[in-house]
Design a protein around this motif. Structure first.
Motif, short mmCIF file in Angstrom:
data_model
loop_
_atom_site.label_atom_id
_atom_site.label_comp_id
_atom_site.label_asym_id
_atom_site.label_seq_id
_atom_site.Cartn_x
_atom_site.Cartn_y
_atom_site.Cartn_z
N GLN A 50 0.72 -1.11 0.26
CA GLN A 50 0.20 -0.31 -0.21
C GLN A 50 1.24 1.45 -0.28
O GLN A 50 0.66 2.21 -0.31
CB GLN A 50 -1.04 -0.58 0.66
CG GLN A 50 -1.95 -0.92 0.92
CD GLN A 50 -3.42 -0.84 2.16
OE1 GLN A 50 -2.68 -1.11 2.85
NE2 GLN A 50 -4.38 -0.99 1.84
N ARG A 51 1.48 1.16 1.14
CA ARG A 51 2.98 2.29 0.63
C ARG A 51 3.22 2.66 -0.68
O ARG A 51 3.86 3.57 -1.27
CB ARG A 51 4.37 2.45 1.39
CG ARG A 51 3.37 2.44 3.47
CD ARG A 51 4.40 1.73 4.39
NE ARG A 51 5.24 2.47 4.36
CZ ARG A 51 6.98 2.29 4.84
NH1 ARG A 51 6.86 0.98 5.31
NH2 ARG A 51 8.10 3.48 5.29
N LEU A 52 3.90 1.69 -1.24
CA LEU A 52 4.59 1.77 -2.88
C LEU A 52 3.44 2.15 -3.71
O LEU A 52 3.67 3.16 -4.29
CB LEU A 52 4.99 0.20 -3.42
CG LEU A 52 5.56 0.31 -4.51
CD1 LEU A 52 6.89 1.18 -4.75
CD2 LEU A 52 5.94 -0.94 -4.77
N SER A 53 1.50 1.42 -3.74
CA SER A 53 0.93 2.43 -3.98
C SER A 53 0.83 4.08 -4.27
O SER A 53 0.64 4.38 -4.86
CB SER A 53 0.11 1.68 -3.93
OG SER A 53 -1.57 1.64 -5.14
N GLN A 54 0.75 4.31 -3.04
CA GLN A 54 0.69 5.07 -2.36
C GLN A 54 1.90 6.57 -3.41
O GLN A 54 1.56 7.01 -4.08
CB GLN A 54 0.72 5.92 -0.90
CG GLN A 54 -0.53 5.18 -0.34
CD GLN A 54 -0.50 5.26 1.06
OE1 GLN A 54 0.41 4.48 1.20
NE2 GLN A 54 -1.57 5.44 1.66
N ILE A 55 2.78 5.84 -2.83
CA ILE A 55 4.26 6.58 -3.15
C ILE A 55 4.22 7.18 -4.94
O ILE A 55 3.85 7.80 -5.85
CB ILE A 55 5.24 6.41 -3.17
CG1 ILE A 55 5.48 5.76 -1.09
CG2 ILE A 55 6.72 6.68 -4.06
CD1 ILE A 55 6.72 5.50 -0.83
N MET A 56 3.85 6.02 -5.65
CA MET A 56 3.50 5.83 -7.44
C MET A 56 2.33 6.62 -7.73
O MET A 56 2.91 6.39 -8.54
CB MET A 56 3.21 4.24 -7.33
CG MET A 56 3.61 3.95 -9.11
SD MET A 56 3.81 2.55 -9.53
CE MET A 56 3.22 1.83 -11.00
#
Length: 117
Positions: A50-56
């Protein structure tokens, strides 16, 4: 798939592998001694995803806004209007994301509009 995309896919795979290793180390430190249940491992991995998704999402939408021309035609009167980038927070499926979007204001029509890239 062209060579540039293949190289980027390979780079992404390596970065994701490194992120997974670091995430697993953090999860092990947080968990402490003992054997974790699988749901604990899965839950932590999902949170990292989820953190990766938010940053992306933030990165990609900022890139799209940056590529937009500095002016756009008003959809009502066709007057050329200055395009500005503004940020706002939205809640995505993976949590809060700071979005950068393009907005223009037509002084003739006295309205804002959101030009497409």
């Amino acid at each position: 798939m062209d060579a540039k995309q293949a190289a980027l896919e390979e780079k992404l795979a390596e970065i994701l592998k490194q992120a997974a290793e670091v995430g697993a180390q953090i999860q092990a430190l947080e968990q402490g001694a003992g054997t974790p249940h699988y749901d604990q491992i899965e839950s932590h991995a999902h949170g990292v995803g989820q953190r990766l998704s938010q940053i992306m999402q933030q990165t990609r939408i900022a890139d799209v806004a940056a590529e937009h021309p500095p002016e756009a035609a008003c959809p009502d009167c066709s007057k050329a209007c200055q395009v500005l980038a503004k940020t706002r927070q939205v809640i995505s499926e993976d949590g809060p994301v700071e979005l950068t979007e393009t907005v223009a204001h037509c002084t003739r029509c006295r309205r804002d509009f959101f030009p497409s890239a």
